[in-house]
Design an enzyme around this catalytic site. Sequence first.
Site, PDB file in Angstrom:
ATOM      1  CE1 TYR A  38      15.064 -78.288  -1.792  1.00  0.00           C
ATOM      2  CE2 TYR A  38      14.436 -76.379  -0.478  1.00  0.00           C
ATOM      3  CZ  TYR A  38      14.227 -77.691  -0.869  1.00  0.00           C
ATOM      4  OH  TYR A  38      13.201 -78.409  -0.309  1.00  0.00           O
ATOM      5  CD  GLU A  39      23.498 -78.143  -5.261  1.00  0.00           C
ATOM      6  OE1 GLU A  39      24.433 -78.331  -4.479  1.00  0.00           O
ATOM      7  OE2 GLU A  39      23.273 -78.862  -6.255  1.00  0.00           O
ATOM      8  CB  SER A  40      18.688 -73.939  -6.861  1.00  0.00           C
ATOM      9  OG  SER A  40      17.711 -74.061  -5.848  1.00  0.00           O
ATOM     10  N   GLY A  41      19.747 -71.667  -4.557  1.00  0.00           N
ATOM     11  CA  GLY A  41      19.658 -70.291  -4.097  1.00  0.00           C
ATOM     12  C   GLY A  41      18.394 -69.936  -3.327  1.00  0.00           C
TER      13      GLY A  41
END
Lengths: 246, 246, 293, 293
Positions: A41-44
Amino acid sequence: MTAVAARELRDGEVVFVGIGLPNLACNLARATHAPGLVLIYESGAVGAEPARLPVSIGDPSLVTGSLMVCGMADVFQCLLQNGRIQVGFLGGAQIDRYGNINTTVVGSYAHPTVRLPGSGGAAEIAIHAHRTLVISRLSRRAFPERVDFVTSPGHRMGGRTRRELGMPGAGPVRVVTDKGVLDADPESGELVLAAIYPEVPVEAVRDGVGWPLRCRPTLETVPPPTPTELHLLRDVLDPRRLYLKG
Amino acid sequence: MTAVAARELRDGEVVFVGIGLPNLACNLARATHAPGLVLIYESGAVGAEPARLPVSIGDPSLVTGSLMVCGMADVFQCLLQNGRIQVGFLGGAQIDRYGNINTTVVGSYAHPTVRLPGSGGAAEIAIHAHRTLVISRLSRRAFPERVDFVTSPGHRMGGRTRRELGMPGAGPVRVVTDKGVLDADPESGELVLAAIYPEVPVEAVRDGVGWPLRCRPTLETVPPPTPTELHLLRDVLDPRRLYLKG
Amino acid sequence: MRDAVAALVHDGDTVVIEGFTHLICFAAGHEIIRQRRRDLVLCRLTPDLIYDQMIAAGCARKLVFSWAGNPGAGSLHAFRRAVERGEPPLELEEYSHFGMVSRLSAGAARLPFWPLRDYMGTDLPAANPLIRSVDCPYTGERLATVPALNPDVTIVHAQRADRNGNTQIWGLLGVQKEAAFASRRVIVVVEELVDESVIRADPNRTLIPGLVVDAVVMEPWGAHPSYAQGYYDRDNDFYVRWEAISRDPVELGRYLDRFVHGVRDRAEYVERCGGLERLRADTRVCAGVNYGY
Amino acid sequence: MRDAVAALVHDGDTVVIEGFTHLICFAAGHEIIRQRRRDLVLCRLTPDLIYDQMIAAGCARKLVFSWAGNPGAGSLHAFRRAVERGEPPLELEEYSHFGMVSRLSAGAARLPFWPLRDYMGTDLPAANPLIRSVDCPYTGERLATVPALNPDVTIVHAQRADRNGNTQIWGLLGVQKEAAFASRRVIVVVEELVDESVIRADPNRTLIPGLVVDAVVMEPWGAHPSYAQGYYDRDNDFYVRWEAISRDPVELGRYLDRFVHGVRDRAEYVERCGGLERLRADTRVCAGVNYGY
């Protein structure tokens, strides 16, 4: 639509997951034919195994029990730009004939009639992911001949190809809709009809796009969702119908 | 020499600590007038409180009980280049008239008579630290008119000043030796004699440098180490005489 | 919090309140609204509800961002009214996530720009002239660049810090570290103020060193309706409710009167929310590691 | 280890065995010497004893580095003999620490170069033409640049990983993360092979994800005479002894025969060292944090 998208994912692939239907599709794939799918996820969150259906891309359930959590600079530089993402999922308010996607504005940028959220990570996902899959319901409004604003590049932008512009990834190779599946033509980069759902006439798909839609010589028929897929989607993955409509 | 260097540090300052005498000086300062000194090691330990005298700049005792450990990219980009380091310590095989330091080669770079370790972090410390302190024993070999190789820039390089070259830090403002203390002249950037140790004749210092050494109009006398300083250095900080000679 | 905002946040400042979904400091945003700061340049990857509220409250002159939606729930209607109808007028400076992250990375490194392989074929550079390019001195390849972002003040919410601002964060890290290092002034707001010994016991967990922090404020529940991993869950129901509240300016005004202007501090806010115990995190404590030698 | 090196390290490769003082994988270096790899381009910030040994063993064609000494103990004499007298000839490519770190950061980001504010007034660019410059497209300022370093193979030592290579490191991190992401092939060598559940219990502790790792090798004491925080201390006495050993080529040859060529694997090496229990770390376990929500 979600089940069809899930089938596009191969076991072991590294997928950059968007929220909503893409997230559902990825978790369906993990529960069926692709248990080794790596969700990023681009959130990490890397290798997330959410215990609940995440409402947002930054849901705490994506962190707990994941393989790694890293800062967003690492996500974009060391994972995406580094070329480690094999599949990216994109959606959009507008998708055009050449797979360009608009999530920025309807109308002009300076004076939009509708202001959309903007790129988020979509621009760089469309550029770097080895291939991207697009999920969207079919309609003339959503599939114009040309988008008002290119947020995420497709196969031909102002007459120039991805290779000419130096993009590492193959771009939106397939667009899964609720009536049929469109593929990017390897030569022209134009989206053409590759498969239709049972009982859906080709005309219904043609009416849903804003350009003269070409068809592959041999049209496949999309196998309907299996009972297992339907059960997982409706009873296990999205019982509260957060994303599944109807 | 170590005690004199320690006195140069002010309480609360952020210091980039080198191994050896600088490390001793910093820990002496912390034990006396500067308990709030923040020690940062290029290895990534911030606010270290080593329980033993670290033999290397990457000693495990620098990690245990420190305030933060970060990767080296953060050390150099977010701390040093960011301008957070107030004092840097440097030593060197050669220090010249303008405070340029050589830790790379004696002789030519292509065919050195002695190959030294090289820069490590010294080049960027000399460029970015708000000010740098140099500790070195005095000798004509160590203090030539010009260094064979500029590893860490001083105040004048090929006739150009630090400001002309766009260096953020003030450079080597003070050189502490075993016979006297040299300061960089604010105008010319040349190292001049500012203070001498008790019973050391000015000639002894002049003989130790390879250029006509100028003196400050009023020469200070360096107060000798106090009993407390000697006790801390010899009995507490370096009982095994790892760095203190004689 | 009142004193920290009064002392460190000024009219016209470029302000960053970061946190990607996680650790968004609503407590600070509300205090800035209460103190009626004006002409702020608000920067965040995702403006989220916090900036939607600050825009509605008239704090913002300009927005620098990369994704302006209500994640999983709909639109930020105060933002949309400002952009679509100029109510109130709002200047935009728009990037992608990668661009915003890179701007803060450059700011943290005190470099004037950051190179990235991005934006070819998109209309973003046409919409934002600050997206430029540089030629590689080795390959000759042309790369996109974004300018450094060095805010006047950054507010970082975190799980815990000591009184000197040595700050530890776990769960999603977003760009909290980059934003803090890039900023001229830094306020750290924490769920728990801990003794220095707690920080020193696990130094690899420290994300921001005290030497870059100007003020530390303890504000339990300070991130609600965002969340703090290990402390409380995200209030997803409120995010969904915001769609209706922000859609109607009158409703939005009532919300600000009742939950922001109408309360003295965070404690009163929590009270007015009827308490937030329902969001309290369950316990999933990991094992420690050995720092011995 | 034997299989990993045989499969992933080839003659002529550009090799990185990183670890700044901490977690230097001597086990891998020794195996590479045993398998008589040749013409390697060895890259490390600090060549340390490991590359001094590999240079003496004739593995190296070229050295890329930033500080070549024996920390706190003296010189790397095999390195010096090669440079000062060409015994054996060794090509050099020299940077500062900041330059080497930046080369790996660029490699990890798959950018062709990295900008830094460095080298003005030094003789380093004259000694190394790969240190160049670029003009900022915003300020016009001229900044130094270094080219990306993308090794053929990187070997990272770590405290623990799961069988898929999800790797956790604490204590000094050096540039282990950047080196792994920059590399075409990655070997992770660990003190402990742990179950995936151990990794998943504390995901913020993971520095390198399995998706960039090609092989995982469990090799207890694999970093000796370097150290592994929480497992064993640095063997400072051996580092001091190396000064005398490396000064005399005959002595150095004897050392390699006895401790590298003369043993089959790491277990035998440890045995020949007379066991290393004296270096076993004491216990300083930190508390865990809560990942609940």
